[in-house]
Scaffold this motif. Structure first.
Motif, PDB file in Angstrom:
ATOM      1  N   ASP A 228      -9.483   1.672 -20.943  1.00 55.24           N
ATOM      2  CA  ASP A 228      -9.775   1.155 -22.294  1.00 55.24           C
ATOM      3  C   ASP A 228      -8.506  -0.434 -22.287  1.00 55.24           C
ATOM      4  OD1 ASP A 228      -5.724   0.992 -21.649  1.00 55.24           O
ATOM      5  OD2 ASP A 228      -6.938   3.133 -21.698  1.00 55.24           O
ATOM      6  N   ASP A 229      -8.542  -1.061 -23.299  1.00 59.80           N
ATOM      7  CA  ASP A 229      -8.758  -2.407 -23.240  1.00 59.80           C
ATOM      8  C   ASP A 229      -6.209  -2.715 -23.614  1.00 59.80           C
ATOM      9  OD1 ASP A 229      -8.822  -2.062 -25.363  1.00 59.80           O
ATOM     10  OD2 ASP A 229     -10.128  -3.710 -26.136  1.00 59.80           O
ATOM     11  N   GLY A 230      -6.029  -1.703 -23.768  1.00 59.51           N
ATOM     12  CA  GLY A 230      -4.561  -1.300 -23.416  1.00 59.51           C
ATOM     13  C   GLY A 230      -3.769  -1.849 -23.291  1.00 59.51           C
ATOM     14  N   LYS A 231      -1.979  -1.800 -23.388  1.00 60.14           N
ATOM     15  CA  LYS A 231      -1.529  -1.936 -22.790  1.00 60.14           C
ATOM     16  C   LYS A 231      -0.820  -1.522 -21.102  1.00 60.14           C
ATOM     17  CE  LYS A 231       1.691   0.730 -24.777  1.00 60.14           C
ATOM     18  NZ  LYS A 231       2.620   1.382 -25.692  1.00 60.14           N
ATOM     19  N   GLY A 232      -1.870  -0.889 -20.786  1.00 61.58           N
ATOM     20  CA  GLY A 232      -1.003  -0.586 -19.182  1.00 61.58           C
ATOM     21  C   GLY A 232       0.415   0.360 -19.067  1.00 61.58           C
ATOM     22  N   PHE A 233       0.800   0.199 -18.132  1.00 62.99           N
ATOM     23  CA  PHE A 233       1.224   0.580 -17.451  1.00 62.99           C
ATOM     24  C   PHE A 233       1.773   0.828 -15.867  1.00 62.99           C
ATOM     25  CE2 PHE A 233      -1.436   4.045 -16.880  1.00 62.99           C
ATOM     26  CZ  PHE A 233      -1.238   4.545 -15.667  1.00 62.99           C
ATOM     27  N   ASP A 234       3.226   0.767 -15.273  1.00 62.30           N
ATOM     28  CA  ASP A 234       3.384  -0.084 -14.327  1.00 62.30           C
ATOM     29  C   ASP A 234       3.509   1.642 -13.010  1.00 62.30           C
ATOM     30  OD1 ASP A 234       4.321  -0.201 -11.787  1.00 62.30           O
ATOM     31  OD2 ASP A 234       5.696  -1.568 -12.768  1.00 62.30           O
ATOM     32  N   GLU A 235       2.315   1.852 -12.217  1.00 66.81           N
ATOM     33  CA  GLU A 235       1.760   2.899 -12.216  1.00 66.81           C
ATOM     34  C   GLU A 235       3.459   3.304 -10.939  1.00 66.81           C
ATOM     35  OE1 GLU A 235      -2.034   3.319 -10.030  1.00 66.81           O
ATOM     36  OE2 GLU A 235      -2.291   0.895 -11.079  1.00 66.81           O
ATOM     37  N   HIS A 236       3.615   2.614 -10.389  1.00 66.93           N
ATOM     38  CA  HIS A 236       4.779   2.575  -9.380  1.00 66.93           C
ATOM     39  C   HIS A 236       6.358   3.316 -10.252  1.00 66.93           C
ATOM     40  CE1 HIS A 236       2.338   1.148  -6.302  1.00 66.93           C
ATOM     41  NE2 HIS A 236       2.070   0.019  -7.283  1.00 66.93           N
ATOM     42  N   THR A 237       6.628   2.737 -11.214  1.00 60.11           N
ATOM     43  CA  THR A 237       7.703   2.632 -11.732  1.00 60.11           C
ATOM     44  C   THR A 237       7.239   3.854 -13.007  1.00 60.11           C
ATOM     45  OG1 THR A 237       7.581   1.482 -13.621  1.00 60.11           O
ATOM     46  CG2 THR A 237       8.389   1.055 -11.584  1.00 60.11           C
ATOM     47  N   VAL A 238       5.913   4.598 -13.423  1.00 62.04           N
ATOM     48  CA  VAL A 238       6.397   5.791 -14.831  1.00 62.04           C
ATOM     49  C   VAL A 238       5.883   6.834 -13.951  1.00 62.04           C
ATOM     50  CG1 VAL A 238       4.351   5.922 -16.834  1.00 62.04           C
ATOM     51  CG2 VAL A 238       5.799   3.314 -16.699  1.00 62.04           C
ATOM     52  N   SER A 239       6.126   7.704 -14.164  1.00 60.90           N
ATOM     53  CA  SER A 239       5.797   8.723 -13.510  1.00 60.90           C
ATOM     54  C   SER A 239       4.554   9.702 -14.422  1.00 60.90           C
ATOM     55  CB  SER A 239       6.737   9.955 -13.287  1.00 60.90           C
ATOM     56  OG  SER A 239       7.497  10.311 -14.339  1.00 60.90           O
ATOM     57  N   GLU A 240       3.131  10.292 -13.914  1.00 52.27           N
ATOM     58  CA  GLU A 240       2.288  10.627 -14.126  1.00 52.27           C
ATOM     59  C   GLU A 240       2.934  11.911 -15.442  1.00 52.27           C
ATOM     60  OE1 GLU A 240       0.078  12.033 -12.026  1.00 52.27           O
ATOM     61  OE2 GLU A 240      -1.043   9.834 -10.458  1.00 52.27           O
ATOM     62  N   GLY A 241       2.236  12.335 -16.979  1.00 54.18           N
ATOM     63  CA  GLY A 241       2.253  13.308 -17.349  1.00 54.18           C
ATOM     64  C   GLY A 241       2.343  14.232 -16.977  1.00 54.18           C
ATOM     65  N   MET A 242       1.993  15.687 -17.639  1.00 49.79           N
ATOM     66  CA  MET A 242       1.052  16.640 -17.491  1.00 49.79           C
ATOM     67  C   MET A 242       0.147  16.461 -17.273  1.00 49.79           C
ATOM     68  SD  MET A 242       3.433  18.862 -16.425  1.00 49.79           S
ATOM     69  CE  MET A 242       2.506  20.592 -17.448  1.00 49.79           C
ATOM     70  N   GLY A 243      -0.682  15.905 -18.485  1.00 53.43           N
ATOM     71  CA  GLY A 243      -1.832  15.847 -18.800  1.00 53.43           C
ATOM     72  C   GLY A 243      -2.760  15.365 -17.600  1.00 53.43           C
ATOM     73  N   LEU A 244      -2.543  13.923 -16.808  1.00 51.57           N
ATOM     74  CA  LEU A 244      -2.762  13.323 -15.914  1.00 51.57           C
ATOM     75  C   LEU A 244      -2.244  14.947 -14.754  1.00 51.57           C
ATOM     76  CD1 LEU A 244      -1.778   9.594 -15.808  1.00 51.57           C
ATOM     77  CD2 LEU A 244      -3.907  10.715 -16.392  1.00 51.57           C
TER      78      LEU A 244
END
Length: 649
Positions: A595-611
């Motif tokens: 997607d071309d959205g806002k993205g997120f920081d993989e190092h600071t944002v933990s994965e949710g239940m979906g991922l």
């Protein structure tokens, strides 16, 4: 390998010849093609032909030894007819050197013997020094270090009398290299230092490049010598690339590979090893090819790529089995490699071959005796013969060599047993981890199977049960109304209720479809995913590959993962476009949601239940998932390997 210096070439006369016949004038060390053209088109005297053949023979020695032999043989024939014994000696030297480069050592020794005898007969001390130096290289390559030093020191005596700095520089490098192979780095650095002074004095870039190679090889084993080792190797590579000498460039690449390998930088080491192998194959130099394979074998071993390590080691032995130092390295590595591979018979075979090769190693007493010989050469300045060196070696070395051999064998055997014990322990730990992972995967697979079965049941109940009931209500409502007259408001409400009932039926069908899409079960991934993405305005679906059906569980897993990833993008990305790509090949299946959205920081944002659920689903099928996210969007890529059973179902 020391380079061969150019000498005895009357360049002014060659230049005039080329100009007279309209041929491009050769530049020193640059245009061998021009000289060949001169032979073909110009009417040269025999003396002029001899000069051209000398330059061609010398110019092709390192990179094309077979062509060097061709021109040497033709020049030798003319020199014999003319009675030019000095040129005859030079061509014999070129023949011996070219056979040395081709690792045909017996032939090399035959021609070097003839060249040395003729040079001494004519009192040609310059040719005598060159031939003695070549003898030193030959003996060193064969692991006969005492003979190599004897020849080098003979050359030093004559070179000092002639005050020939170029010859002395090459000989000092040869002595330093011999001591380095004997692991006597103190003496090696001493002679490399003497050679470096001469090269700097005369601003000889070629010699300086060779010296930097040697210094890099020494410093990589010195404590705290990492920066020096890499620096000298990189400087040498720059010099030899500018010179255009492929063999010297390959040696520099191999030395740089060794420096990175010594300090556990295996990726850089492998990069330079593979580049060196590519160039070595182009030149056809078997010794350089073999050393490149040996480097790749050692690096692969420490990268735990044991099959590749064993294969490269065996190719190295097949390519050049005459290099003593190379054989010793490969024979010491193969038992460890086969121990990791669990091939005990092969391990024992190469351990026996290693013990046999160790018998040729020298000990500290033997090295000290050779140093004493060198001092005798330096102080007394008198002729030493091979027989005297052999007697002195026997006097000082027999007991020491025997004791060192027994000690080395005992240590090697103890080391092998230790490595085998460590290897068995690691294999047991790896097996335990594998069983634990299999248990976890079985549990996850059972959970996924249960989930799929439950979804299928719920979808069927919703569609067949509740869906049928709602449809029956829709059919019966108009009958309930019958011919009764209703107020306008009641009619409107009745119609609204029917519309809401239609919407409920459609929503129920949509939910049942997504819980277990009928198109997926009937037609497969391509059709079902295309229908799913068509229902989302900003989603685009791209499919590549064949449309062979996959196992039902695998198709359901892929559909659920893509469904979840697209929903995540719709909820969180705030983008304007979602691209879904599926690639299906006979042995591989991969899909990407971008997607071309806002993205997120993989190092600071933990994965949710979906991922996390998606990771578990992918892991259950031994797949890999990678996430790439930035301010410009997010891309999630999943890779799955298909077995023959998967592909044919």
């Amino acid at each position: 390998m020391e380079k061969h210096e150019r000498r005895d070439i009357p360049w002014l006369r060659l230049l005039l010849i080329c100009l007279a016949f309209g041929i491009a004038a050769p530049v020193l060390g640059q245009s061998l093609d021009s000289l060949e053209q001169a032979l073909a088109t110009a009417e040269l005297t025999n003396a002029e032909k001899i000069d051209v053949y000398k330059e061609l023979a010398l110019g092709y020695i390192n990179d094309h030894p077979s062509r060097s032999r061709l021109f040497s043989a033709e020049g030798l024939s003319i020199a014999k007819k003319e009675g030019d014994q000095k040129s005859e000696s030079a061509f014999l030297y070129y023949l011996g050197s070219s056979y040395y480069v081709s690792t045909m050592y017996d032939s090399a020794a035959v021609y070097l013997d003839k060249a040395l005898a003729l040079a001494r007969q004519n009192g040609d001390e310059d040719s005598e020094v060159s031939t003695l130096k070549m003898y030193g290289q030959l003996y060193r390559r064969q692991g006969q270090y005492e003979k190599a030093l004897a020849r080098y020191l003979e050359a030093v005596k004559i070179g000092e009398q002639l005050e020939d700095d170029q010859q002395l520089c090459d000989v000092y490098m040869g002595i330093g290299g011999t001591y380095h192979l004997m692991q006597n780095n103190t003496q090696a650095l001493y002679y490399y230092g003497k050679a470096e002074k001469i090269a700097l004095k005369h601003e000889n870039g070629q010699n300086l490049g060779d010296i930097y190679l040697s210094l890099s090889s020494v410093y990589k084993y010195e404590e705290g010598g990492k920066e020096k080792a890499i620096h000298y190797a990189e400087e040498s590579l720059k010099i030899h690339r500018q010179s255009g000498s492929r063999s010297n460039e390959i040696s520099a690449l191999q030395t740089l590979c060794g420096a990175y390998f010594q300090y556990d930088d295996y990726l850089n080491a492998m990069k330079y090893a593979e580049e060196g192998l590519h160039l070595a194959k182009e030149t056809g130099n078997t010794n350089l090819i073999a050393h490149s394979y040996a480097d790749i074998s050692s690096i692969s071993y420490y990268m735990q790529q044991y099959e590749r390590s064993a294969e490269a080691a065996l190719v190295a032995l097949e390519t050049d089995s005459t290099d003593h130092h190379l054989k010793l390295t490969v024979f010491s590595n193969l038992p460890l490699i086969y121990a990791h591979l669990g091939k005990l018979d092969a391990m024992e075979e190469y351990f026996a071959r290693y013990k046999s090769a160790v018998d040729n190693y020298s000990n500290e007493t033997y090295q000290n005796s050779l140093t004493e010989m060198e001092v005798k050469y330096e102080t007394e300045k008198k002729e030493l013969k091979i027989g005297a060196l052999e007697k002195q070696r026997q006097l000082h070395g027999w007991l020491g060599v025997a004791g060192a051999t027994v000690l080395l064998i005992a240590l090697a055997f103890a080391f092998i047993r230790y490595r085998l014990a460590v290897s068995r322990r690691k294999l047991a730990e790896a097996e335990t981890r594998r069983l634990e992972q299999e248990q976890q995967l079985v549990a996850v697979q059972a959970t996924l199977d249960g989930e799929a079965a439950e979804r299928s049941r719920l979808a069927k109940d919703l569609h067949d049960g509740l869906g049928s009931m709602l449809s029956a209500v829709k059919i019966n409502l108009p009958r309930v109304k019958g011919d009764a007259l209703l107020e306008a408001v009641d009619v409107s409400r009745f119609q609204t209720a029917l519309g809401m009932l239609d919407d409920s039926i459609q929503e129920l069908r949509r939910v049942a479809h997504h819980m277990m899409p009928e198109s997926l079960l009937r037609y497969g991934l391509k059709i079902s995913l295309s229908d799913f993405c068509d229902a989302i305005p900003i989603a685009q679906f791209h499919y590549f590959g064949d449309e062979a059906r996959l196992p039902e569980k695998l198709e359901i897993m892929v559909y659920r993962c893509i469904h979840e990833l697209v929903n995540n993008a719709l909820k969180h990305a705030e983008g304007t476009q979602i691209n879904v790509q599926l690639i299906q090949e006979p042995e591989r299946l991969s899909f990407t949601v971008q997607d071309d959205g806002k993205g997120f920081d993989e190092h600071t944002v933990s994965e949710g239940m979906g991922l996390q659920n998606i990771r578990q689903r992918v892991a259950a099928f031994q797949g890999k998932m990678a996430i790439y996210s930035s301010g410009h969007g997010t891309e999630i890529h999943v890779e799955l390997q298909l077995t023959n059973k998967d592909s044919n179902d």
